[in-house]
Design a protein around this motif. Structure first.
Motif, PDB file in Angstrom:
ATOM      1  N   ASP A 182      12.519 -14.079  32.649  1.00  0.00           N
ATOM      2  CA  ASP A 182      11.537 -13.995  31.570  1.00  0.00           C
ATOM      3  C   ASP A 182      12.025 -12.952  30.564  1.00  0.00           C
ATOM      4  N   PRO A 183      12.628 -13.381  29.451  1.00  0.00           N
ATOM      5  CA  PRO A 183      13.192 -12.431  28.480  1.00  0.00           C
ATOM      6  C   PRO A 183      12.160 -11.503  27.845  1.00  0.00           C
ATOM      7  N   ARG A 184      10.876 -11.849  27.932  1.00  0.00           N
ATOM      8  CA  ARG A 184       9.845 -11.012  27.321  1.00  0.00           C
ATOM      9  C   ARG A 184       9.181 -10.064  28.314  1.00  0.00           C
ATOM     10  N   LEU A 185       9.633 -10.084  29.554  1.00  0.00           N
ATOM     11  CA  LEU A 185       9.052  -9.175  30.538  1.00  0.00           C
ATOM     12  C   LEU A 185       9.571  -7.758  30.306  1.00  0.00           C
ATOM     13  N   LEU A 207       9.268  -1.974  22.325  1.00  0.00           N
ATOM     14  CA  LEU A 207       9.487  -2.875  23.455  1.00  0.00           C
ATOM     15  C   LEU A 207       8.173  -3.413  24.017  1.00  0.00           C
ATOM     16  N   ARG A 208       7.111  -2.580  23.961  1.00  0.00           N
ATOM     17  CA  ARG A 208       5.822  -3.001  24.497  1.00  0.00           C
ATOM     18  C   ARG A 208       5.183  -4.121  23.672  1.00  0.00           C
ATOM     19  N   VAL A 209       5.613  -4.289  22.417  1.00  0.00           N
ATOM     20  CA  VAL A 209       5.061  -5.366  21.600  1.00  0.00           C
ATOM     21  C   VAL A 209       5.341  -6.718  22.263  1.00  0.00           C
ATOM     22  N   LEU A 210       6.495  -6.831  22.939  1.00  0.00           N
ATOM     23  CA  LEU A 210       6.862  -8.094  23.575  1.00  0.00           C
ATOM     24  C   LEU A 210       5.887  -8.491  24.672  1.00  0.00           C
ATOM     25  N   ASP A 211       5.128  -7.522  25.193  1.00  0.00           N
ATOM     26  CA  ASP A 211       4.207  -7.765  26.299  1.00  0.00           C
ATOM     27  C   ASP A 211       2.805  -8.125  25.822  1.00  0.00           C
ATOM     28  N   CYS A 212       2.602  -8.193  24.507  1.00  0.00           N
ATOM     29  CA  CYS A 212       1.267  -8.454  23.961  1.00  0.00           C
ATOM     30  C   CYS A 212       0.778  -9.844  24.365  1.00  0.00           C
ATOM     31  N   LYS A 213      -0.514  -9.932  24.724  1.00  0.00           N
ATOM     32  CA  LYS A 213      -1.101 -11.211  25.139  1.00  0.00           C
ATOM     33  C   LYS A 213      -1.996 -11.810  24.055  1.00  0.00           C
ATOM     34  N   VAL A 214      -2.150 -11.117  22.929  1.00  0.00           N
ATOM     35  CA  VAL A 214      -3.014 -11.628  21.854  1.00  0.00           C
ATOM     36  C   VAL A 214      -2.416 -12.925  21.298  1.00  0.00           C
ATOM     37  N   GLU A 215      -3.235 -13.954  21.221  1.00  0.00           N
ATOM     38  CA  GLU A 215      -2.749 -15.287  20.856  1.00  0.00           C
ATOM     39  C   GLU A 215      -2.097 -15.309  19.471  1.00  0.00           C
ATOM     40  N   SER A 216      -2.678 -14.604  18.511  1.00  0.00           N
ATOM     41  CA  SER A 216      -2.154 -14.652  17.147  1.00  0.00           C
ATOM     42  C   SER A 216      -0.758 -14.024  17.025  1.00  0.00           C
ATOM     43  N   CYS A 217      -0.387 -13.183  17.978  1.00  0.00           N
ATOM     44  CA  CYS A 217       0.926 -12.528  17.932  1.00  0.00           C
ATOM     45  C   CYS A 217       2.038 -13.407  18.511  1.00  0.00           C
ATOM     46  N   GLN A 218       1.671 -14.439  19.245  1.00  0.00           N
ATOM     47  CA  GLN A 218       2.675 -15.194  20.001  1.00  0.00           C
ATOM     48  C   GLN A 218       3.748 -15.875  19.130  1.00  0.00           C
ATOM     49  N   PRO A 219       3.400 -16.477  17.978  1.00  0.00           N
ATOM     50  CA  PRO A 219       4.460 -17.085  17.158  1.00  0.00           C
ATOM     51  C   PRO A 219       5.531 -16.076  16.723  1.00  0.00           C
ATOM     52  N   VAL A 220       5.106 -14.860  16.391  1.00  0.00           N
ATOM     53  CA  VAL A 220       6.069 -13.826  16.002  1.00  0.00           C
ATOM     54  C   VAL A 220       6.940 -13.441  17.190  1.00  0.00           C
ATOM     55  N   LEU A 221       6.322 -13.262  18.350  1.00  0.00           N
ATOM     56  CA  LEU A 221       7.069 -12.829  19.528  1.00  0.00           C
ATOM     57  C   LEU A 221       8.043 -13.907  20.008  1.00  0.00           C
ATOM     58  N   GLN A 222       7.679 -15.165  19.821  1.00  0.00           N
ATOM     59  CA  GLN A 222       8.586 -16.248  20.223  1.00  0.00           C
ATOM     60  C   GLN A 222       9.901 -16.188  19.460  1.00  0.00           C
ATOM     61  N   GLY A 223       9.842 -15.708  18.223  1.00  0.00           N
ATOM     62  CA  GLY A 223      11.049 -15.650  17.410  1.00  0.00           C
ATOM     63  C   GLY A 223      11.783 -14.327  17.467  1.00  0.00           C
ATOM     64  N   ALA A 224      11.284 -13.380  18.249  1.00  0.00           N
ATOM     65  CA  ALA A 224      11.889 -12.042  18.321  1.00  0.00           C
ATOM     66  C   ALA A 224      13.254 -12.101  18.993  1.00  0.00           C
TER      67      ALA A 224
END
Length: 414
Positions: free
Chosen positions: A250-253, A201-218
């Motif tokens: 905010d679904p990623r909070l 669940l904490r992966v959704l809170d990651c702020k690293v820019e390179s992770c954002q495309p993956v998290l957007q599709g989660a």
């Protein structure tokens, strides 16, 4: 050898303490209006309390807690957050028999994380906890309380709201999320890859820019909520709407601690540049039972005082006046004695005053009066001591007015 402060710890000097007094004064005032009472728990607890309460898989317990073995060979920890200790006190003192309990705390916490602006290894939090009510109305009230406090402080915030589900719906969602993240692990940062297994669940809170495309599709937890969690969230949002408290879903909070269920929320401010969290909380209906108490619903939040102090400085909220009402300057030995006597009289009447026991040149004493933020100054010498009359000087306007020393308390109160 010069000894410096410990890395990651922070001194709060007198010039800055005024903002802390102000936020704490207003917090106590607002908490009283909402029926919250203060609790004070120790800074040292058994390390097992946080492993069971916060979660062994969290970064706090794994990496950041200060843990040590005392002489009795007990494994102890400096508290990294306030909720677990407050719940421990609630259980230990049998407070569940007293019905609904609404508590607040103010105090230092400790985490050995990387120091950065507004975040230190000893930090301070203001928090609230409510025990005994599972109804969404208490969620609404607590969020409104925090919005009220920020409004009184003059701080503009953005409220983000989510539901993290409960034991009925979260396990299935976590399995789905874990499978998705495993399939995209190659595009995630090292921290996210590590969290996939132990705390996805904490992966959704990651702020690293390179992770954002993956998290957007989660997969979204909001889409996987059971009916009970949907109804609870709906009641919270409608309650906030009724009170005029603005929010956005905010679904990623997510919250970084294992004990959260259903409601999760966060207040952020962009006063420091990029938007950053200044307070957050949520519901923890299973925590009291996990720590050995009777099944008791709960909800709470914590506010970071260091971060809030920086925000108050950034928006130009000056510390309240803390200087003395009057500063006595001595022109000679007789004046020095009279200054001590008059200062003692005023202090007994509840009027703050100061003087420089070193005496010295008038210019130096006036500089000291300005340095401590005095409103007025009175120069005393042998003539003033004998006549009982002096000049009251306004240090802001430089205006001087005659005053009888016996009437000084009344004049200052005016």
């Amino acid at each position: 050898m010069k000894i410096t402060g410990v890395k990651g710890m922070n001194d709060i000097l007198p010039a800055a303490v005024g903002r802390w007094h102000e936020m704490e004064r207003l917090a106590r005032e607002v908490f009283h209006l909402y029926g919250y009472r203060e609790v004070r728990t120790p800074a040292v607890e058994h390390a097992a309390l946080f492993a069971r309460g916060v979660g062994e898989a969290t970064d706090i317990v794994n990496k950041e807690m200060y843990v040590f073995e005392d002489k009795g060979e007990e494994l102890l920890a400096l508290r990294p957050e306030g909720t677990a200790g407050t719940v421990r006190a609630f259980i230990e003192h049998g407070c569940h028999v007293e019905g609904l309990q609404k508590w607040f705390y103010i105090g230092p916490m400790f985490r050995r994380e990387r120091p950065q602006k507004g975040r230190y290894r000893q930090f301070h939090q203001i928090g609230c906890e409510a025990f005994g009510a599972g109804q969404p109305a208490v969620d609404v009230e607590q969020i409104a309380l925090l919005a009220d406090l920020f409004s009184r402080l003059g701080v503009t915030t953005d409220l983000k709201l989510n539901s993290v589900g409960d034991a009925a719906c979260r396990p299935a969602y976590l399995a789905s999320l874990k499978g998705y993240l495993q399939g995209h692990a190659g595009a995630l940062c090292a921290d996210c890859r590590d969290r996939i297994e132990r705390n996805p669940l904490r992966v959704l809170d990651c702020k690293v820019e390179s992770c954002q495309p993956v998290l957007q599709g989660a997969p979204r937890l909001l889409d996987a909520l059971c009916q009970g969690c949907k109804d609870h969230l709906g009641a919270v949002t409608s309650g906030l709407d009724a009170l005029g408290v603005a929010y956005r879903l905010d679904p990623r909070l997510v919250r970084g601690l294992d004990y959260y269920t259903r409601t999760a929320y966060e207040f952020a401010s962009d006063a420091l540049g990029s938007q950053s969290a200044v307070a957050g909380g949520g519901r923890y209906d299973g925590l009291v039972e996990t720590l050995g108490g009777q099944p008791t619903p709960g909800i709470g939040f914590a506010l970071g005082q260091e971060r809030l102090a920086l925000i108050l400085e950034a928006i130009g909220r000056a510390p309240p006046e803390q200087g003395p009402a009057v500063f006595f300057l001595s022109a000679d030995e007789a004046g020095a004695k009279e200054a001590l006597r008059r200062a003692s009289q005023l202090r007994k009447l509840g009027i703050a005053c100061d003087l420089d026991p070193r005496g010295g040149k008038m210019k130096t004493q006036f500089k000291q009066a300005e340095r401590v933020g005095a409103r007025y100054a009175v120069v005393l010498g042998g003539n003033e001591a004998a006549s009982g009359e002096a000049k009251l000087k306004d240090l802001a306007t430089r205006e001087e007015l005659p005053v009888r020393l016996d009437d000084l308390a009344e004049r200052l109160r005016e």
